[in-house]
Design a protein around this motif. Structure first.
Motif, PDB file in Angstrom:
ATOM      1  N   ALA A 263       0.815  -1.225   0.000  1.00 11.11           N
ATOM      2  CA  ALA A 263       0.000   0.000   0.000  1.00 11.11           C
ATOM      3  C   ALA A 263       0.844   1.268   0.000  1.00 11.11           C
ATOM      4  CB  ALA A 263      -0.938  -0.004   1.203  1.00 11.11           C
ATOM      5  N   PHE A 264       1.935   1.280   0.766  1.00  9.75           N
ATOM      6  CA  PHE A 264       2.764   2.480   0.862  1.00  9.75           C
ATOM      7  C   PHE A 264       3.323   2.881  -0.500  1.00  9.75           C
ATOM      8  CE2 PHE A 264       6.994   4.444   1.963  1.00  9.75           C
ATOM      9  CZ  PHE A 264       6.485   5.621   2.479  1.00  9.75           C
ATOM     10  N   HIS A 265       3.469   1.899  -1.383  1.00 14.70           N
ATOM     11  CA  HIS A 265       4.087   2.165  -2.685  1.00 14.70           C
ATOM     12  C   HIS A 265       3.072   2.491  -3.774  1.00 14.70           C
ATOM     13  CE1 HIS A 265       7.805   0.896  -0.879  1.00 14.70           C
ATOM     14  NE2 HIS A 265       7.293  -0.279  -0.576  1.00 14.70           N
TER      15      HIS A 265
ATOM     16  N   GLY B  40       6.350  -2.184   2.935  1.00  8.55           N
ATOM     17  CA  GLY B  40       5.760  -0.852   3.048  1.00  8.55           C
ATOM     18  C   GLY B  40       5.618  -0.344   4.469  1.00  8.55           C
ATOM     19  N   ALA B  41       5.197  -1.222   5.387  1.00  4.19           N
ATOM     20  CA  ALA B  41       5.024  -0.775   6.776  1.00  4.19           C
ATOM     21  C   ALA B  41       6.351  -0.326   7.374  1.00  4.19           C
ATOM     22  CB  ALA B  41       4.403  -1.890   7.620  1.00  4.19           C
ATOM     23  N   SER B  42       7.422  -1.052   7.049  1.00  2.00           N
ATOM     24  CA  SER B  42       8.741  -0.691   7.568  1.00  2.00           C
ATOM     25  C   SER B  42       9.217   0.632   6.984  1.00  2.00           C
ATOM     26  CB  SER B  42       9.748  -1.797   7.263  1.00  2.00           C
ATOM     27  OG  SER B  42      11.043  -1.457   7.747  1.00  2.00           O
ATOM     28  N   HIS B  43       9.098   0.790   5.668  1.00  2.00           N
ATOM     29  CA  HIS B  43       9.554   2.031   5.045  1.00  2.00           C
ATOM     30  C   HIS B  43       8.763   3.237   5.562  1.00  2.00           C
ATOM     31  CE1 HIS B  43      12.481   0.336   2.332  1.00  2.00           C
ATOM     32  NE2 HIS B  43      11.618  -0.567   1.926  1.00  2.00           N
ATOM     33  N   LYS B  44       7.478   3.060   5.766  1.00  2.00           N
ATOM     34  CA  LYS B  44       6.659   4.154   6.289  1.00  2.00           C
ATOM     35  C   LYS B  44       7.057   4.493   7.720  1.00  2.00           C
ATOM     36  CE  LYS B  44       1.817   5.438   7.228  1.00  2.00           C
ATOM     37  NZ  LYS B  44       1.941   6.793   6.667  1.00  2.00           N
ATOM     38  N   PHE B  45       7.221   3.460   8.569  1.00  2.00           N
ATOM     39  CA  PHE B  45       7.581   3.695   9.964  1.00  2.00           C
ATOM     40  C   PHE B  45       8.933   4.389  10.066  1.00  2.00           C
ATOM     41  CE2 PHE B  45       9.819   2.579  13.833  1.00  2.00           C
ATOM     42  CZ  PHE B  45       8.892   2.886  14.813  1.00  2.00           C
ATOM     43  N   VAL B  46       9.919   3.867   9.349  1.00  2.17           N
ATOM     44  CA  VAL B  46      11.286   4.386   9.469  1.00  2.17           C
ATOM     45  C   VAL B  46      11.379   5.812   8.943  1.00  2.17           C
ATOM     46  CG1 VAL B  46      13.664   4.106   8.654  1.00  2.17           C
ATOM     47  CG2 VAL B  46      12.370   2.128   9.470  1.00  2.17           C
ATOM     48  N   SER B  47      10.751   6.097   7.818  1.00  3.59           N
ATOM     49  CA  SER B  47      10.831   7.457   7.278  1.00  3.59           C
ATOM     50  C   SER B  47      10.151   8.459   8.215  1.00  3.59           C
ATOM     51  CB  SER B  47      10.215   7.517   5.882  1.00  3.59           C
ATOM     52  OG  SER B  47       8.868   7.071   5.877  1.00  3.59           O
TER      53      SER B  47
ATOM     54  N   GLY C  91      17.331  -6.947   5.640  1.00  2.00           N
ATOM     55  CA  GLY C  91      17.236  -8.151   6.449  1.00  2.00           C
ATOM     56  C   GLY C  91      17.523  -9.335   5.556  1.00  2.00           C
ATOM     57  N   ASN C  92      16.939 -10.494   5.871  1.00  2.00           N
ATOM     58  CA  ASN C  92      17.081 -11.619   4.950  1.00  2.00           C
ATOM     59  C   ASN C  92      16.437 -11.264   3.610  1.00  2.00           C
ATOM     60  OD1 ASN C  92      17.879 -14.397   4.405  1.00  2.00           O
ATOM     61  ND2 ASN C  92      15.694 -14.804   4.286  1.00  2.00           N
ATOM     62  N   GLY C  93      15.294 -10.565   3.663  1.00  2.00           N
ATOM     63  CA  GLY C  93      14.756  -9.870   2.505  1.00  2.00           C
ATOM     64  C   GLY C  93      15.229  -8.434   2.572  1.00  2.00           C
ATOM     65  N   ALA C  94      15.479  -7.816   1.426  1.00  2.00           N
ATOM     66  CA  ALA C  94      16.064  -6.479   1.450  1.00  2.00           C
ATOM     67  C   ALA C  94      15.441  -5.615   0.364  1.00  2.00           C
ATOM     68  CB  ALA C  94      17.579  -6.556   1.248  1.00  2.00           C
ATOM     69  N   SER C  95      15.218  -4.349   0.696  1.00  2.00           N
ATOM     70  CA  SER C  95      14.705  -3.396  -0.281  1.00  2.00           C
ATOM     71  C   SER C  95      15.146  -2.001   0.111  1.00  2.00           C
ATOM     72  CB  SER C  95      13.178  -3.466  -0.374  1.00  2.00           C
ATOM     73  OG  SER C  95      12.568  -3.070   0.845  1.00  2.00           O
ATOM     74  N   VAL C  96      15.162  -1.113  -0.890  1.00  2.00           N
ATOM     75  CA  VAL C  96      15.444   0.293  -0.655  1.00  2.00           C
ATOM     76  C   VAL C  96      14.341   1.090  -1.316  1.00  2.00           C
ATOM     77  CG1 VAL C  96      16.992   0.353  -2.674  1.00  2.00           C
ATOM     78  CG2 VAL C  96      17.097   2.186  -0.979  1.00  2.00           C
ATOM     79  N   THR C  97      13.928   2.156  -0.655  1.00  2.00           N
ATOM     80  CA  THR C  97      12.861   3.012  -1.176  1.00  2.00           C
ATOM     81  C   THR C  97      13.298   4.465  -1.149  1.00  2.00           C
ATOM     82  OG1 THR C  97      11.093   1.500  -0.530  1.00  2.00           O
ATOM     83  CG2 THR C  97      10.487   3.789  -0.798  1.00  2.00           C
ATOM     84  N   ALA C  98      13.000   5.172  -2.239  1.00  2.00           N
ATOM     85  CA  ALA C  98      13.180   6.615  -2.298  1.00  2.00           C
ATOM     86  C   ALA C  98      11.861   7.266  -1.893  1.00  2.00           C
ATOM     87  CB  ALA C  98      13.578   7.043  -3.707  1.00  2.00           C
TER      88      ALA C  98
ATOM     89  N   VAL D   2      17.922   3.318  12.206  1.00  2.00           N
ATOM     90  CA  VAL D   2      16.579   3.456  12.779  1.00  2.00           C
ATOM     91  C   VAL D   2      15.977   2.066  12.966  1.00  2.00           C
ATOM     92  CG1 VAL D   2      14.287   4.461  12.515  1.00  2.00           C
ATOM     93  CG2 VAL D   2      16.280   5.650  11.550  1.00  2.00           C
ATOM     94  N   PRO D   3      15.892   1.565  14.190  1.00  2.00           N
ATOM     95  CA  PRO D   3      15.239   0.264  14.392  1.00  2.00           C
ATOM     96  C   PRO D   3      13.798   0.300  13.886  1.00  2.00           C
ATOM     97  CG  PRO D   3      16.457   0.928  16.352  1.00  2.00           C
ATOM     98  CD  PRO D   3      16.430   2.119  15.434  1.00  2.00           C
ATOM     99  N   THR D   4      13.459  -0.648  13.048  1.00  7.20           N
ATOM    100  CA  THR D   4      12.107  -0.672  12.506  1.00  7.20           C
ATOM    101  C   THR D   4      11.146  -1.300  13.501  1.00  7.20           C
ATOM    102  OG1 THR D   4      10.807  -1.195  10.535  1.00  7.20           O
ATOM    103  CG2 THR D   4      12.277  -2.924  11.350  1.00  7.20           C
ATOM    104  N   ASP D   5       9.890  -1.002  13.353  1.00  3.69           N
ATOM    105  CA  ASP D   5       8.845  -1.602  14.187  1.00  3.69           C
ATOM    106  C   ASP D   5       7.588  -1.725  13.335  1.00  3.69           C
ATOM    107  OD1 ASP D   5       7.081  -2.468  16.134  1.00  3.69           O
ATOM    108  OD2 ASP D   5       7.949  -1.179  17.694  1.00  3.69           O
ATOM    109  N   GLU D   6       7.572  -2.755  12.489  1.00  3.26           N
ATOM    110  CA  GLU D   6       6.449  -2.964  11.593  1.00  3.26           C
ATOM    111  C   GLU D   6       5.158  -3.238  12.357  1.00  3.26           C
ATOM    112  OE1 GLU D   6       7.820  -5.138   7.715  1.00  3.26           O
ATOM    113  OE2 GLU D   6       9.179  -5.732   9.338  1.00  3.26           O
TER     114      GLU D   6
END
Length: 417
Positions: free
Chosen positions: A169-171, A200-207, A229-236, A399-403
């Protein structure tokens, strides 16, 4: 007290957290696994309340059992998700906290794929369940399991709203130029082939957390968030909106991951099929389970990669170099898309803990105003921390994430409507 239960359901397991939202504190969490595998296992952790200052209660000393977290483990047959939720309810009844005193006002569910249909947290209705099921063609390993958890949770908690929070959803703010693949347009449309993005939840929380930490409005900032993490992504992220992200139609595209390949020339798959005799299922297994760090070095954990590099293992060194090369490539590309960057954040297991990955990923970005402070980067901590120098034009953070907290916040907002 407003409590929210967050559920993340897989095909043979589910995780949960009960959060008290007035103070945004975790009351309990658990993992029910090996569902349908004969003997199931359930772990339930009760988190201690915040301890008062010793001076306020002189008879309490640090380390008092009154203020220790406690984990309980049960082994028993768990034939399906419905039985798993009963095990969870039994754990709350036996070990606390009491669901009578901390009754959830809503249940939030992580759902991996919302396609182009869901662009915000959504109250789960029978029609929404049908849509989640239909979107299983885009996430056959995830959406059916997410739906199984929803069905079981609604039986366990029939009188409260259930909310779906979608990874994708965030994307949904991605512009067409970012989400469109350059293949036959009619064929792509008929099979819903496009970039959707995940985490998406992680990117939204961290930003959001990064903006609050640097004390600037989210709407003013150009950010990169590396979820490694074991899965990895980067978002602008431009002004709080996702404008480019590395994962695509599935979580396979993009960065090198623990067992996933990330970006790959599609012709390599044709070659493996034609010349190597690999089937579609073989290729699926190769790309998702036998590639990435595991495929290059035989181990999927960055800590093991580091240990082997230190021991002089050339395969581990190459795996690390390929991993970092991809990070730098995406960083440069996304800084160009944003026209510059104000804040870069690292999160998740590798991002939060690997000093070497952070240092090497940022080492060539001086042209963009990035300057890492080695001492700060090597200092470990639990909260948000700066790892760039005071002179750096770009603020670089861990920034520790908290999904789960992000899902709980979004769930509470929907339930309050």
């Amino acid at each position: 007290m407003s409590a929210v239960l967050v559920v993340n359901s897989g095909s043979s397991s589910f995780k949960y957290q009960l959060l008290e939202m007035d103070g945004e504190r975790v009351l309990a969490s658990g993992l029910v696994e090996r569902i349908g595998e004969g003997l199931g296992v359930a772990n339930h952790t009760v988190f201690a309340p915040v301890a008062p200052e010793p001076a306020a209660v002189p008879e309490l000393v640090e380390g008092s059992p009154t203020f220790l977290d406690a984990t309980y483990t049960e082994e028993q047959p768990i034939p399906d998700h419905t039985a798993g939720f009963q095990v969870m309810l039994d754990a709350f009844a036996a070990h606390g906290p009491s669901l009578a005193e901390n009754a959830p006002v809503a249940v939030g569910h992580r759902v991996v794929h919302g396609g182009a249909r869901f662009f915000e947290p959504t109250l789960i209705t029978p029609l929404v369940e049908i849509n989640i099921d239909e979107l299983s063609v885009l996430a056959p390993l995830h959406n059916p399991a997410n739906l199984a958890g929803i069905v079981a949770a609604k039986q366990a908690f029939p009188d409260v709203p259930h909310v779906a929070v979608f990874d994708t959803a965030f994307h949904q703010t991605l512009p067409p130029a970012a989400y469109t693949y350059a293949i036959d347009a009619e064929l792509a449309a008929s099979h819903r082939i496009r970039r959707y993005g995940f985490h998406g939840a992680s990117h939204k929380f961290v930003s959001g957390a990064a903006a609050a930490f640097v004390g600037r409005p989210l709407e003013e900032l150009r950010q990169l968030v590396f979820h490694l993490g074991n899965g990895a992504s980067v978002t602008a992220i431009d002004g709080g909106r996702s404008v480019e992200t590395s994962m695509g139609l599935t979580p396979l595209e993009g960065l090198v991951m623990g067992t996933r390949s990330g970006d790959l020339d599609p012709a390599a798959l044709l070659q493996l099929a034609r010349r190597g005799g690999l089937s579609i299922d073989d290729l699926d297994t190769l790309l998702n389970k036998r590639s990435g760090l595991l495929g290059l070095a035989g181990v999927s954990d960055m800590r093991d990669i580091g240990d082997r590099r230190d021991a002089g293992d050339p395969a581990a060194q190459l795996a690390f170099d390929v991993y970092v090369h991809r990070l730098r490539a995406y960083a440069g590309a996304y800084i160009a898309q944003l026209g510059g960057v104000d804040v870069i954040s690292f999160t998740a297991g590798v991002g939060e803990n690997s000093i070497r990955v952070r240092a090497e990923a940022m080492a060539t970005l001086g042209f963009a105003g990035v300057e890492i402070d080695p001492a700060r980067n090597e200092t470990r901590g639990r909260g948000i921390r700066i790892i760039s120098t005071d002179a750096s034009r770009v603020t670089v953070l861990v920034v520790p994430t908290d999904e789960e907290l992000e899902i709980a916040r979004q769930t509470l907002a929907v339930a309050a409507r």
